[in-house]
Design an enzyme around this catalytic site. Structure first.
Site, short mmCIF file in Angstrom:
data_model
loop_
_atom_site.label_atom_id
_atom_site.label_comp_id
_atom_site.label_asym_id
_atom_site.label_seq_id
_atom_site.Cartn_x
_atom_site.Cartn_y
_atom_site.Cartn_z
N LYS A 181 0.80 -1.43 -0.04
CA LYS A 181 -0.04 -0.09 -0.16
C LYS A 181 0.97 1.21 0.14
O LYS A 181 0.52 2.22 -0.81
CB LYS A 181 -0.98 0.06 1.31
CG LYS A 181 -1.89 1.15 1.17
CD LYS A 181 -3.05 1.02 2.53
CE LYS A 181 -3.88 1.98 2.38
NZ LYS A 181 -5.11 1.95 3.41
N GLU A 187 9.63 -5.54 4.92
CA GLU A 187 9.86 -7.08 4.32
C GLU A 187 9.67 -7.14 2.90
O GLU A 187 10.26 -7.66 2.38
CB GLU A 187 9.02 -7.87 5.31
CG GLU A 187 9.07 -7.83 6.73
CD GLU A 187 8.02 -6.88 7.51
OE1 GLU A 187 7.60 -7.43 8.59
OE2 GLU A 187 7.82 -5.86 6.89
N GLY A 235 -5.86 -2.90 4.02
CA GLY A 235 -4.88 -4.00 3.41
C GLY A 235 -5.75 -5.33 3.51
O GLY A 235 -5.84 -6.04 2.69
N ARG A 236 -6.17 -5.44 4.82
CA ARG A 236 -6.98 -6.87 4.69
C ARG A 236 -8.25 -6.92 4.36
O ARG A 236 -8.99 -7.94 4.04
CB ARG A 236 -7.26 -6.88 6.55
CG ARG A 236 -7.79 -5.81 7.25
CD ARG A 236 -7.70 -6.07 8.79
NE ARG A 236 -8.43 -5.03 9.22
CZ ARG A 236 -7.52 -3.89 9.71
NH1 ARG A 236 -6.76 -3.73 9.22
NH2 ARG A 236 -8.16 -2.88 10.30
N GLU A 321 -6.56 -8.31 13.44
CA GLU A 321 -6.19 -7.08 13.04
C GLU A 321 -7.33 -5.99 13.08
O GLU A 321 -7.19 -4.61 13.45
CB GLU A 321 -5.58 -6.92 11.87
CG GLU A 321 -4.52 -5.62 11.69
CD GLU A 321 -3.75 -6.01 10.46
OE1 GLU A 321 -2.62 -6.19 10.43
OE2 GLU A 321 -4.27 -5.52 9.26
N HIS A 352 -8.08 -34.87 12.96
CA HIS A 352 -6.99 -36.01 13.60
C HIS A 352 -5.76 -35.40 14.13
O HIS A 352 -4.59 -35.60 14.22
CB HIS A 352 -6.33 -36.90 12.35
CG HIS A 352 -7.40 -37.80 11.48
ND1 HIS A 352 -7.86 -38.77 12.05
CD2 HIS A 352 -8.49 -37.28 10.73
CE1 HIS A 352 -8.80 -39.32 11.32
NE2 HIS A 352 -9.26 -38.38 10.64
N LYS A 467 7.30 -2.62 14.25
CA LYS A 467 7.98 -2.32 13.28
C LYS A 467 9.14 -1.29 13.75
O LYS A 467 10.25 -1.22 13.34
CB LYS A 467 7.23 -1.61 12.13
CG LYS A 467 6.19 -2.40 11.35
CD LYS A 467 5.38 -1.56 10.42
CE LYS A 467 4.44 -2.17 9.69
NZ LYS A 467 3.59 -1.42 8.87
#
Length: 504
Positions: A181, A187, A235-236, A321, A352, A467
Site C-alpha cells: 500500500k 519486509e 490492506g485486509r 487486526e 486428526h 516495526k
C-alpha cells in the site's frame, strides 16, 4: 455496550442457558429450523449455538441499542468512520458494478490478459499481510478455475521463502509483482530488491500494486506497470482491488468479475435485509454472544473444502487486526472483551489433530464449519463424488457430536460431554461467485461485531510498535547503534546473532 439495557438481559439469558444442554435445545425441531437462515443457496445454520429464538431477538435489540443500523448506513454512505485516520471505508466500492465497468478495471483486466496471452510461465507476488493473505487464499480457493501462469506468493522476509520460489522459476519468463500500500513496507521492499537483482533486467520484469504510485515510480517501476488503489481500502479488505491482480492473472478477468459479483451481492444483502434475516448481522451478533456473554475467548473456522485451507489465516487477520482493540472510537478504555482468537484449518485433517481438545478439552471453542455441498473442478476419472459425500458426512458428524456428545460416566476417558456450539455454513459449490459472497460475509461479520463493541475496525496501530522496535534491533545488528535500552536477554541474543558462525 455492556451498559445497554439489552446487555443486562442477555447476561441473565446466558446464565439461564448454562443450565440447558444443546441436545435438549436440538430436540425442539421448531426451534432448530427457526435458527436456519438463507441467502440463495448459502445457508447459515445456528441451531447448534447455545441460544433460543428469544435470545436472537435480544441480541438484535442490543444491536439496535448500540446504533448498529446507523453505523451500517454511515459505512455505505461513505462517512469517515475510520476516525483515527480520518478516512471513509471504501473497499466495497471495489466490487461494485460501477468499478467493474470503469477504465481502471479495464486497464487492470487488459494487463492481466496480456500476461496470460504471453510466454510468461510464472508470476510472483511479493507482499505481506493483506497484500498476501487475501490474494493467496483466493488463488488457492479458485485453483480449479486457474488456466494462466503459475502464481506464487512470497511474504516472509525469511530469505528461504523468496529463495525457494525463485529457485523454481526462470528470470526470462517470470513476472514479479510488488504489492504494498505504501511501497515502503520493510519486509516487502527487501524481498522486492532481491527479486529485482535476480531478474537482472531480463524477461518480463516487475509490476507494482500500491496506493503510492509516485513511490513505486521512484523505486524504478515503469509507469504503465503501476496499478494503484484508494488509500481508504484497508490492506485486509483489499483483495477486491488491484491487490487481486495476481488472482486475476491466474483465473482470468471473467472469473475474477464473478467473485466480485458474489461479494457485491452480499454487500446488497447486508445493506438492505432486515436484521432478523441479515446473515452478517446474525453471525456478527453470534460473535458478540459467544465472546461477551458465554465467555468463549477463541473461535474456530473449519472449512471442509481443501481449497479453502487458507481461509482461516485470512479470517484471522481480518478479525484480529480489525477488532483486536482495547479503546473506543473516542479513545476511552473498553470495559468488555473484544475479538476472540481466530484459528482453524481444513477438514478432515483437523479432526486428526486438535479436535480431541475440542471434544474433551477444558475450554469450549465455538466453531464455524464450512461446507460446499458439491465438489468442483475434478476432471480426472474417478468416483470423486463419493469422496465428497464422505467429506460432507464428516463435517455434519462433527457438528452433531460436538453438540450432543456421548455420555459415558462408567468410562470417563470415553465420555463426551457435548454441549459445544458450532454453526454450519453450507452452499452449493465453491464457484467464484460463491467464494466472493462467503468472503464478503466474513468481512461484514467483523464489521458488525466491531460496531457493537464500539471500536474502529479499520485501523491497525498495534502493528506499528513492532516495526519501530525491529528498526532499532536492525541498527544494533548492522553496527550503527548499541544495545542500550534492551533487556539483558535481548542483548545476549543480539550478541549471539552477531557472532561469527562456526562455519565462518
Amino acid at each position: 455496550m455492556l451498559s445497554a439495557k439489552a446487555a443486562k438481559s442477555l447476561a441473565e439469558e446466558a446464565a439461564g442457558l448454562n443450565g440447558l444442554h444443546l441436545r435438549d435445545l436440538l430436540a425442539d425441531s421448531a426451534r432448530s429450523r427457526g435458527l436456519v437462515y438463507e441467502l440463495g443457496d448459502l445457508r447459515v445454520d445456528l441451531s447448534r449455538q447455545k441460544l433460543r429464538t428469544e435470545t436472537v431477538a435480544m441480541l438484535l435489540e442490543l444491536a439496535s441499542q448500540t446504533g448498529l443500523a446507523e453505523k451500517i448506513e454511515a459505512l455505505f454512505a461513505g462517512a469517515h468512520i475510520n476516525r483515527s485516520e480520518d478516512r471513509a471505508v471504501v473497499h466495497m466500492a471495489q466490487r461494485a458494478e460501477a468499478r467493474v465497468e470503469s477504465a481502471e478495471y479495464a486497464g487492470l483486466a487488459a494487463f492481466a490478459d496480456t500476461v496470460r496471452d504471453s510466454d510468461i510461465t510464472d508470476v510472483i507476488n511479493i507482499g505481506i499481510g493483506g497484500s498476501d493473505l487475501g490474494p493467496a487464499m483466493v488463488s488457492a480457493a479458485l485453483a480449479s478455475h486457474a488456466d494462466g501462469p503459475a502464481v506464487h506468493y512470497v511474504s516472509n522476509v525469511d530469505p528461504a521463502h523468496l529463495h525457494d520460489v525463485l529457485a523454481g522459476c526462470t528470470p526470462d519468463t517470470t513476472l514479479v509483482i510488488t504489492t504494498s500500500k505504501t511501497f515502503t513496507t520493510a519486509e516487502t521492499m527487501r524481498n522486492a530488491a532481491l527479486a529485482r537483482d535476480w531478474l537482472g533486467g531480463r524477461g518480463p520484469g516487475m509490476a507494482a500494486v500500491t496506493a503510492a504510485p509516485k513511490v513505486a515510480r521512484d523505486w524504478g517501476v515503469a509507469e504503465d506497470r503501476i496499478f494503484d488503489f484508494d488509500e481508504g481500502v484497508g490492506g485486509r479488505y483489499s483483495l477486491w482491488s488491484a491487490v487481486g491482480l495476481p488472482v486475476m492473472i491466474g483465473i482470468g478477468p471473467d472469473h475474477f468479475a464473478g467473485m466480485l459479483a458474489g461479494a457485491a451481492a452480499m454487500d446488497e444483502h447486508f445493506r438492505t435485509a432486515p436484521f432478523e434475516a441479515n446473515l452478517p448481522v446474525l453471525m456478527g451478533m453470534m460473535r458478540v454472544w459467544n465472546r461477551n456473554f458465554m465467555g468463549h475467548a477463541a473461535h474456530g473456522i473449519m472449512p471442509y473444502d481443501q481449497r479453502l485451507h487458507l481461509l482461516p489465516a485470512w479470517a484471522q487477520q481480518l478479525e484480529m487486526e480489525s477488532n483486536g482493540k482495547s479503546v473506543t472510537l473516542e479513545g476511552a478504555a473498553i470495559g468488555h472483551a473484544t475479538t476472540p482468537v481466530i484459528w482453524g484449518t481444513a477438514g478432515t485433517g483437523c479432526q486428526h489433530s486438535f479436535f480431541q481438545a475440542l471434544h474433551q478439552g477444558t475450554d469450549i471453542v465455538p466453531l464455524d464449519i464450512l461446507l460446499p455441498l458439491r465438489p468442483t473442478g475434478l476432471h480426472l476419472d474417478g468416483d470423486w463424488a463419493a469422496s465428497h459425500r464422505v467429506l460432507a458426512a464428516n463435517a455434519l458428524a462433527q457438528a452433531e457430536a460436538l453438540a450432543v456428545g456421548s455420555p459415558n460416566e462408567a468410562e470417563p476417558h470415553r465420555h463426551f460431554a457435548g454441549d459445544r456450539p458450532s454453526s454450519v455454513i453450507s452452499w452449493e459449490a465453491s464457484t467464484p461467485f460463491a467464494v466472493g459472497r462467503l468472503l464478503a460475509l466474513y468481512e461484514h461479520v467483523t464489521v458488525v461485531s466491531g460496531f457493537v463493541w464500539g471500536l474502529n475496525s479499520f485501523d491497525q496501530w498495534g502493528v506499528e510498535l513492532g516495526k519501530v522496535m525491529a528498526k532499532r534491533v536492525e541498527a544494533v545488528l548492522d553496527g550503527s547503534a548499541d544495545a542500550d535500552g534492551f533487556s539483558a536477554t535481548a542483548s545476549d541474543l543480539l550478541d549471539r546473532i552477531s557472532a561469527p558462525s562456526s562455519g565462518d
